[in-house]
Design a protein around this motif. Structure first.
Motif, PDB file in Angstrom:
ATOM      1  N   PHE A 164       4.698  37.124  30.004  1.00 15.94           N
ATOM      2  CA  PHE A 164       4.702  38.013  31.156  1.00 15.94           C
ATOM      3  C   PHE A 164       4.888  37.243  32.459  1.00 15.94           C
ATOM      4  N   TRP A 165       4.164  36.150  32.597  1.00 16.04           N
ATOM      5  CA  TRP A 165       4.286  35.366  33.831  1.00 16.04           C
ATOM      6  C   TRP A 165       5.628  34.673  33.949  1.00 16.04           C
ATOM      7  N   LEU A 166       6.205  34.351  32.808  1.00 12.90           N
ATOM      8  CA  LEU A 166       7.555  33.786  32.796  1.00 12.90           C
ATOM      9  C   LEU A 166       8.537  34.796  33.397  1.00 12.90           C
ATOM     10  N   PHE A 167       8.385  36.062  32.999  1.00 13.55           N
ATOM     11  CA  PHE A 167       9.252  37.118  33.529  1.00 13.55           C
ATOM     12  C   PHE A 167       9.050  37.279  35.033  1.00 13.55           C
ATOM     13  N   ILE A 168       7.774  37.303  35.444  1.00 13.90           N
ATOM     14  CA  ILE A 168       7.478  37.479  36.878  1.00 13.90           C
ATOM     15  C   ILE A 168       8.096  36.334  37.683  1.00 13.90           C
ATOM     16  N   ALA A 169       7.926  35.103  37.156  1.00 13.71           N
ATOM     17  CA  ALA A 169       8.454  33.939  37.875  1.00 13.71           C
ATOM     18  C   ALA A 169       9.971  34.028  37.982  1.00 13.71           C
ATOM     19  N   ALA A 170      10.619  34.447  36.895  1.00  9.83           N
ATOM     20  CA  ALA A 170      12.080  34.542  36.911  1.00  9.83           C
ATOM     21  C   ALA A 170      12.542  35.598  37.906  1.00  9.83           C
ATOM     22  N   MET A 171      11.753  36.675  38.046  1.00 14.07           N
ATOM     23  CA  MET A 171      12.120  37.728  38.971  1.00 14.07           C
ATOM     24  C   MET A 171      12.025  37.268  40.415  1.00 14.07           C
ATOM     25  N   ALA A 172      11.078  36.341  40.662  1.00 15.03           N
ATOM     26  CA  ALA A 172      10.885  35.863  42.029  1.00 15.03           C
ATOM     27  C   ALA A 172      11.968  34.867  42.426  1.00 15.03           C
ATOM     28  N   LEU A 173      12.568  34.216  41.432  1.00 15.98           N
ATOM     29  CA  LEU A 173      13.592  33.221  41.746  1.00 15.98           C
ATOM     30  C   LEU A 173      14.896  33.893  42.150  1.00 15.98           C
ATOM     31  N   LEU A 185      26.254  42.343  29.185  1.00 17.24           N
ATOM     32  CA  LEU A 185      25.108  41.668  28.588  1.00 17.24           C
ATOM     33  C   LEU A 185      24.258  40.814  29.535  1.00 17.24           C
ATOM     34  N   PRO A 186      24.847  40.021  30.468  1.00 16.16           N
ATOM     35  CA  PRO A 186      23.969  39.215  31.325  1.00 16.16           C
ATOM     36  C   PRO A 186      22.961  40.054  32.106  1.00 16.16           C
ATOM     37  N   ALA A 187      23.337  41.299  32.456  1.00 17.65           N
ATOM     38  CA  ALA A 187      22.427  42.150  33.221  1.00 17.65           C
ATOM     39  C   ALA A 187      21.188  42.514  32.403  1.00 17.65           C
ATOM     40  N   VAL A 188      21.301  42.457  31.065  1.00 17.63           N
ATOM     41  CA  VAL A 188      20.175  42.837  30.210  1.00 17.63           C
ATOM     42  C   VAL A 188      19.057  41.794  30.300  1.00 17.63           C
ATOM     43  N   GLY A 189      19.421  40.552  30.615  1.00 18.28           N
ATOM     44  CA  GLY A 189      18.413  39.500  30.658  1.00 18.28           C
ATOM     45  C   GLY A 189      17.478  39.616  31.847  1.00 18.28           C
ATOM     46  N   TRP A 190      17.870  40.368  32.857  1.00 24.78           N
ATOM     47  CA  TRP A 190      17.078  40.454  34.076  1.00 24.78           C
ATOM     48  C   TRP A 190      15.774  41.212  33.813  1.00 24.78           C
ATOM     49  N   PRO A 191      14.611  40.580  34.057  1.00 30.11           N
ATOM     50  CA  PRO A 191      13.358  41.138  33.531  1.00 30.11           C
ATOM     51  C   PRO A 191      12.719  42.261  34.343  1.00 30.11           C
ATOM     52  N   ALA A 224       4.562  42.160  15.075  1.00 31.43           N
ATOM     53  CA  ALA A 224       5.150  43.305  15.784  1.00 31.43           C
ATOM     54  C   ALA A 224       5.410  42.937  17.242  1.00 31.43           C
ATOM     55  N   GLY A 225       4.429  42.303  17.883  1.00 31.17           N
ATOM     56  CA  GLY A 225       4.579  41.911  19.280  1.00 31.17           C
ATOM     57  C   GLY A 225       5.798  41.035  19.489  1.00 31.17           C
ATOM     58  N   TYR A 226       5.938  40.019  18.629  1.00 35.79           N
ATOM     59  CA  TYR A 226       7.084  39.123  18.785  1.00 35.79           C
ATOM     60  C   TYR A 226       8.398  39.854  18.527  1.00 35.79           C
ATOM     61  N   LEU A 227       8.390  40.733  17.522  1.00 39.13           N
ATOM     62  CA  LEU A 227       9.639  41.449  17.231  1.00 39.13           C
ATOM     63  C   LEU A 227      10.024  42.373  18.383  1.00 39.13           C
ATOM     64  N   PHE A 228       9.006  42.965  19.028  1.00 40.04           N
ATOM     65  CA  PHE A 228       9.316  43.881  20.122  1.00 40.04           C
ATOM     66  C   PHE A 228       9.841  43.161  21.359  1.00 40.04           C
ATOM     67  N   ILE A 229       9.387  41.938  21.601  1.00 41.92           N
ATOM     68  CA  ILE A 229       9.929  41.248  22.782  1.00 41.92           C
ATOM     69  C   ILE A 229      11.185  40.421  22.441  1.00 41.92           C
ATOM     70  N   LEU A 230      11.471  40.291  21.131  1.00 42.14           N
ATOM     71  CA  LEU A 230      12.607  39.450  20.724  1.00 42.14           C
ATOM     72  C   LEU A 230      13.939  39.858  21.385  1.00 42.14           C
ATOM     73  N   PRO A 231      14.329  41.154  21.338  1.00 37.69           N
ATOM     74  CA  PRO A 231      15.643  41.494  21.912  1.00 37.69           C
ATOM     75  C   PRO A 231      15.770  41.076  23.371  1.00 37.69           C
ATOM     76  N   VAL A 232      14.765  41.388  24.183  1.00 37.13           N
ATOM     77  CA  VAL A 232      14.838  41.025  25.593  1.00 37.13           C
ATOM     78  C   VAL A 232      14.835  39.507  25.765  1.00 37.13           C
ATOM     79  N   MET A 233      14.068  38.834  24.912  1.00 32.24           N
ATOM     80  CA  MET A 233      13.968  37.376  25.005  1.00 32.24           C
ATOM     81  C   MET A 233      15.315  36.705  24.768  1.00 32.24           C
ATOM     82  N   ILE A 234      16.083  37.239  23.800  1.00 27.77           N
ATOM     83  CA  ILE A 234      17.393  36.651  23.511  1.00 27.77           C
ATOM     84  C   ILE A 234      18.257  36.685  24.775  1.00 27.77           C
ATOM     85  N   PHE A 235      18.294  37.850  25.428  1.00 32.75           N
ATOM     86  CA  PHE A 235      19.103  37.979  26.645  1.00 32.75           C
ATOM     87  C   PHE A 235      18.518  37.144  27.783  1.00 32.75           C
TER      88      PHE A 235
END
Lengths: 278, 309
Positions: free
Chosen positions: A111-120, A147-153, B29-40
């Motif tokens: 979660f914090w990884l996502f927050i940090a990436a959003m702030a950058l 696809l690149p837009a999907v990575g944005w958290p 389950a937790g890891y599988l649910f965040i997996l798709p977003v994590m890949i991107f």
């Protein structure tokens, strides 16, 4: 006592209303000017003093606009925005559920990884992303625009906020009844976070539809360009009459204005939920 | 409750078939649910970010890829054009953020008590430039600013002003771009402020009014402190957006005249895509990121607030 204070029009409140009215006109005028400009012939569009209302409206600009590849550009924008929306909503809803309701090691770290990436700032990644996509041979393809837009958290963050409002008792009860995590997600979470998904869908669509920078660096051919790029292309050709340009600008903005008017509630919800909680 | 402990107890006893505990199932389950977003996320954010930092230490162009340590950074701090870009960027940020915040506050305070339909109308009007494509916004503003037949010069001619080339005159180009940037930036803050103002308890305000407080005193002592978390958020996002201003500049002025509207972000683009200096461009991106991070932290500390995510 306080009622008399509120109803008495003070100099300040009259001044505020005057200023607010001025600002309102100032904000509406550019869009009035675009739309009316699209119905003026070239020498009327550039006449001084300006013609404030088109006295002899013409459809010539719109006819000329549709002789350019504008339908293809519109299709590209629409297709890219819709695909992005579907993938973002699916992946973000899943991750949002996991981060809000499933306990697993590393959850807070993610979660914090996502927050940090959003702030950058995104800029650091744009150029390397471009070179990576060149190596993948993805330049000038739909997947590069989607696809690149999907990575944005941001979506994950928004969906986590919404999923947290779902009572955990519901999930526990479903577990006891033997429901799998996938079942809980599709049958309990998704129906309950629909307002959040609506907000996310609208924002994702808007960001993709209105994007300029990424689409600019990732497309090459005229047929792969999106509507904003197409209009910018017309603008760069100095021979394009203003009316045609205005018609293109109207077309590029109209869908979002309609979506906004229809779904204003979701916009407001999404903006406030995505920002400050508590 | 008894049922749950019962199930848990059963799971602890070894069974003939291998079964995962509920806890382990949750983990998977937790890891599988965040997996798709994590890949991107890893593919399109983390790796590019790491690579951006990595190549900023290289002399990287179409022909060259050679490690040069901090040379890109050292070069940039002596580069007149880059320093001009830094100055322009800071000018935009320092000039536009206070205006955006005050403007949003002014509009919100004046509309939040009105009927829902009126409120929606105003919110919509001020959000309009933000939902429209940046290309449409620049098309119309380019037309309004046009020196010979633009509306702005026509209106100013009524008060006897000479024709001004708004976007080509070094004195006016940057403020002209900023004005457009501000119109696109106030919509979201207004929505946030209207929501936050609606959450200020009416009882506090009424109590203060009964005690004889003026409107200004109510605002200063009750409303403003309660808006603090919202204001902080607005300041931070507006700052970040102003730092990243690119499309408006590219479409209105292309950084000109004579680099007068060229920002760091614009130069990141220009170096990479017209000059093919990828290493230098990445170093600029890293510097921009560091500046934004430092300023966000300062703002966060300065307004010392307890915002929870």
């Amino acid at each position: 006592m306080e009622k008399t204070i509120k109803t008495k029009p003070t100099v300040l409140s009259v001044l505020s209303m005057a200023l607010l009215t001025f600002f309102t006109i100032f904000f509406i005028f550019p869009f009035y000017w675009i739309v009316t400009g699209s119905f003026k012939i070239q020498n009327v569009a550039v006449q001084v003093p300006p013609e404030w209302f088109p006295l002899a409206p013409t459809l010539d600009n719109w006819i000329a606009l549709f002789k350019t590849p504008v339908l293809r550009w519109t299709f590209n924008s629409f297709f890219v925005a819709t695909c992005t929306l579907v993938i973002v909503c699916t992946t973000a809803a899943m991750a949002g559920y996991a981060l809000a309701k499933i306990k697993f090691p590393g959850r807070n770290f993610v979660f914090w990884l996502f927050i940090a990436a959003m702030a950058l700032p995104k800029q650091v990644i744009m150029i390397p992303l471009f070179t990576i996509l060149v190596k993948l041979n993805w330049i000038n393809t739909y997947q590069a625009l989607i696809l690149p837009a999907v990575g944005w958290p941001f979506g994950v963050f928004l969906m986590k906020q919404f999923t947290q409002t779902v009572p955990s008792e519901l999930i526990e009860a479903a577990k006891i009844d033997g429901c799998t995590q996938m079942g809980i997600f599709t049958r309990i979470i998704v129906p309950l976070v629909k307002p959040g998904l609506g907000a996310l869908a609208i924002f994702t669509f808007m960001n993709s539809w209105n994007d300029y920078f990424m689409q600019l660096i990732l497309t090459r051919s005229v047929t792969m360009q999106t509507l904003p790029l197409g209009v910018a292309l017309l603008k760069a050709e100095f021979t394009t009459p203003y009316g045609v340009l205005m018609a293109g600008a109207t077309l590029a903005s109209l869908p979002m204005i309609i979506i906004f008017i229809v779904f204003q509630k979701y916009f407001t919800q999404g903006i406030t939920m995505g920002a400050v909680k508590g | 409750m008894a049922q749950i402990t019962n199930v848990a107890a059963k799971n602890k006893t070894p069974r003939k078939k291998f079964r995962l505990s509920y806890e382990a199932k949750d983990w998977i389950a937790g890891y599988l649910f965040i997996l798709p977003v994590m890949i991107f996320f890893i593919g399109f954010i983390v790796i590019p970010m790491a690579r951006g930092i990595y190549v900023s230490f290289f002399d990287y162009s179409l022909r060259n890829f050679e490690f040069i340590g901090l040379d890109n950074y050292i070069h940039l701090f002596g580069d007149e054009i880059f320093l001009k870009g830094v100055r322009n960027t800071l000018f935009i940020v320092i000039g536009s953020v206070p205006i955006v915040v005050l403007f949003a506050l002014f509009v919100s305070v004046n509309i939040y008590k009105k009927a829902a339909a009126v409120r929606s109308f105003f919110r919509g009007v001020f959000y309009l430039p933000a939902i429209c494509s940046v290309v449409s916004v620049t098309v119309v503003w380019g037309f309004i600013y046009e020196p010979n037949y633009g509306v702005l010069n026509y209106l100013l001619s009524a008060v006897g002003t000479e024709k001004i080339s708004w976007l080509a005159d070094a004195r006016f180009a940057l403020p002209a771009v900023m004005a457009v940037l501000i119109t696109t930036a106030v919509g979201q803050p207004i929505i946030l402020y209207v929501a936050a103002l609606g959450n200020v308890p009416v009882s506090y305000i009424e109590a203060a009014e009964i005690d004889g407080a003026t409107n200004w005193e109510v605002f200063q002592n009750i409303t403003w402190p309660m808006l603090m978390p919202t204001s902080l958020y607005i300041i931070i996002i507006t700052t970040i957006n102003s730092f990243q201003c690119f499309s408006l500049i590219q479409l209105l002025t292309s950084g000109g005249p004579a680099y007068n509207t060229s920002t760091i972000m614009y130069q990141v683009y220009e170096r990479a895509f017209t000059l093919n200096q990828y290493g230098l461009s990445s170093a600029m991106g890293v510097i921009l990121a560091i500046i934004i991070m430092i300023i966000s932290i300062i703002q966060y500390k300065f307004f010392g607030s307890d915002i929870e995510y």
